[in-house]
Scaffold this motif. Sequence first.
Motif, mmCIF file in Angstrom:
data_model
loop_
_atom_site.group_PDB
_atom_site.id
_atom_site.type_symbol
_atom_site.label_atom_id
_atom_site.label_comp_id
_atom_site.label_asym_id
_atom_site.label_seq_id
_atom_site.Cartn_x
_atom_site.Cartn_y
_atom_site.Cartn_z
ATOM 1 N N THR A 193 0.826 -1.205 0.000
ATOM 2 C CA THR A 193 0.000 0.000 0.000
ATOM 3 C C THR A 193 0.863 1.260 0.000
ATOM 4 N N ILE A 194 0.256 2.323 -0.518
ATOM 5 C CA ILE A 194 0.890 3.636 -0.558
ATOM 6 C C ILE A 194 -0.004 4.567 0.249
ATOM 7 N N THR A 195 0.577 5.307 1.175
ATOM 8 C CA THR A 195 -0.204 6.268 1.944
ATOM 9 C C THR A 195 0.159 7.669 1.473
ATOM 10 N N VAL A 196 -0.874 8.398 1.016
ATOM 11 C CA VAL A 196 -0.690 9.756 0.512
ATOM 12 C C VAL A 196 -1.536 10.690 1.368
ATOM 13 N N MET A 197 -0.908 11.748 1.883
ATOM 14 C CA MET A 197 -1.606 12.755 2.678
ATOM 15 C C MET A 197 -2.070 13.858 1.738
ATOM 16 N N VAL A 198 -3.390 13.988 1.592
ATOM 17 C CA VAL A 198 -3.994 15.003 0.732
ATOM 18 C C VAL A 198 -4.883 15.884 1.602
ATOM 19 N N ASN A 199 -4.527 17.166 1.701
ATOM 20 C CA ASN A 199 -5.307 18.107 2.528
ATOM 21 C C ASN A 199 -5.587 17.565 3.933
ATOM 22 N N LYS A 200 -4.546 17.100 4.592
ATOM 23 C CA LYS A 200 -4.597 16.598 5.969
ATOM 24 C C LYS A 200 -5.410 15.321 6.142
ATOM 25 N N LYS A 201 -5.721 14.636 5.032
ATOM 26 C CA LYS A 201 -6.415 13.357 5.101
ATOM 27 C C LYS A 201 -5.533 12.292 4.457
ATOM 28 N N ALA A 202 -5.305 11.198 5.190
ATOM 29 C CA ALA A 202 -4.491 10.108 4.676
ATOM 30 C C ALA A 202 -5.334 9.186 3.799
ATOM 31 N N HIS A 203 -4.813 8.892 2.617
ATOM 32 C CA HIS A 203 -5.459 7.947 1.710
ATOM 33 C C HIS A 203 -4.514 6.757 1.538
ATOM 34 N N VAL A 204 -5.016 5.566 1.783
ATOM 35 C CA VAL A 204 -4.213 4.356 1.630
ATOM 36 C C VAL A 204 -4.616 3.705 0.303
ATOM 37 N N LEU A 205 -3.673 3.680 -0.623
ATOM 38 C CA LEU A 205 -3.930 3.178 -1.968
ATOM 39 C C LEU A 205 -3.271 1.820 -2.151
ATOM 40 N N PRO A 206 -4.017 0.828 -2.640
ATOM 41 C CA PRO A 206 -3.367 -0.448 -2.962
ATOM 42 C C PRO A 206 -2.358 -0.245 -4.091
ATOM 43 N N TYR A 207 -1.134 -0.695 -3.893
ATOM 44 C CA TYR A 207 -0.079 -0.552 -4.901
ATOM 45 C C TYR A 207 -0.514 -1.167 -6.238
ATOM 46 N N SER A 208 -1.263 -2.263 -6.171
ATOM 47 C CA SER A 208 -1.711 -2.948 -7.385
ATOM 48 C C SER A 208 -2.709 -2.129 -8.198
ATOM 49 N N LYS A 209 -3.298 -1.103 -7.615
ATOM 50 C CA LYS A 209 -4.280 -0.276 -8.321
ATOM 51 C C LYS A 209 -3.692 1.026 -8.867
ATOM 52 N N VAL A 210 -2.385 1.228 -8.696
ATOM 53 C CA VAL A 210 -1.755 2.451 -9.184
ATOM 54 C C VAL A 210 -1.554 2.361 -10.696
ATOM 55 N N ALA A 211 -2.161 3.305 -11.416
ATOM 56 C CA ALA A 211 -2.013 3.365 -12.873
ATOM 57 C C ALA A 211 -0.745 4.120 -13.243
ATOM 58 N N SER A 212 -0.517 5.253 -12.572
ATOM 59 C CA SER A 212 0.698 6.035 -12.814
ATOM 60 C C SER A 212 1.024 6.846 -11.568
ATOM 61 N N ALA A 213 2.294 7.158 -11.439
ATOM 62 C CA ALA A 213 2.740 7.956 -10.287
ATOM 63 C C ALA A 213 3.984 8.733 -10.696
ATOM 64 N N ARG A 214 4.094 9.936 -10.161
ATOM 65 C CA ARG A 214 5.271 10.771 -10.437
ATOM 66 C C ARG A 214 5.451 11.770 -9.311
ATOM 67 N N LEU A 215 6.666 12.299 -9.232
ATOM 68 C CA LEU A 215 6.887 13.427 -8.336
ATOM 69 C C LEU A 215 6.125 14.605 -8.910
ATOM 70 N N ALA A 216 5.684 15.508 -8.056
ATOM 71 C CA ALA A 216 4.920 16.663 -8.513
ATOM 72 C C ALA A 216 5.570 17.926 -7.983
ATOM 73 N N ILE A 217 5.546 18.956 -8.800
ATOM 74 C CA ILE A 217 6.084 20.250 -8.413
ATOM 75 C C ILE A 217 4.985 21.020 -7.688
ATOM 76 N N ILE A 218 5.335 21.615 -6.561
ATOM 77 C CA ILE A 218 4.386 22.435 -5.809
ATOM 78 C C ILE A 218 4.568 23.881 -6.229
#
Length: 153
Positions: A127-152
Motif C-alpha cells: 500500500t501507498i499512503t498519501v496525505m492530501v489536505n490533511k487526510k491520509a489515503h491508503v492506496l493499494p499498490y496494485s491499483k496504481v495506474a501512474s505515479a510521479r513526483l509533482a512540483i508544488i
Amino acid sequence: MTTANIKTLVEEMVMPYLEEQQFELVDVEYVKEGSSWFLRVFVDKDGGIDIEDCGRVSEYLSQKLDENDPIPDAYFLEVSSPGAERPLKKEKDFVKAIGKHVYITTYEPVDGSKEFEGTLEAFDGETITVMVNKKAHVLPYSKVASARLAIIF
C-alpha cells in the motif's frame, strides 16, 4: 517485435553500461507520435544527470542498436533526465519518494477518487499512503495506474 519486447531488449542492452557508470535506468518508452517512432531512455544518477552523461549513454546505445538492429521501424533515439516530475515506476522509486510531493492516479476509484496529489507518507510494498489536505489515503499498490513526483507551486 512488440513494443514491450523492444523496451525489454533496450533495457538489456543499456544496463551493463549504466551499471558501469553508476547511472540508474528510470524508464524506456517506445512510442509512435504522429508518423514518427521515438525510443526514449530516461536515466539518472546521484546528484543528477547532465547533458554530457546523456550524450555518452546515447552514443553507447546507438552503437549497440546499430550492431543488433532489433527495431524494424525508423525511429528517433532520445536519452534524457527524467526531469523534476520524475515517474515512479519501481518499488524503490516509491521508497525514495517518501516525504515528497507526488501525483498518483489509480485504475479505479479509491476513497471516491482516481487522482491523488499530496505528500507520500509511506510505502510498504502493498500500500501507498498519501496525505492530501490533511487526510491520509491508503492506496493499494496494485491499483496504481501512474505515479510521479509533482512540483508544488
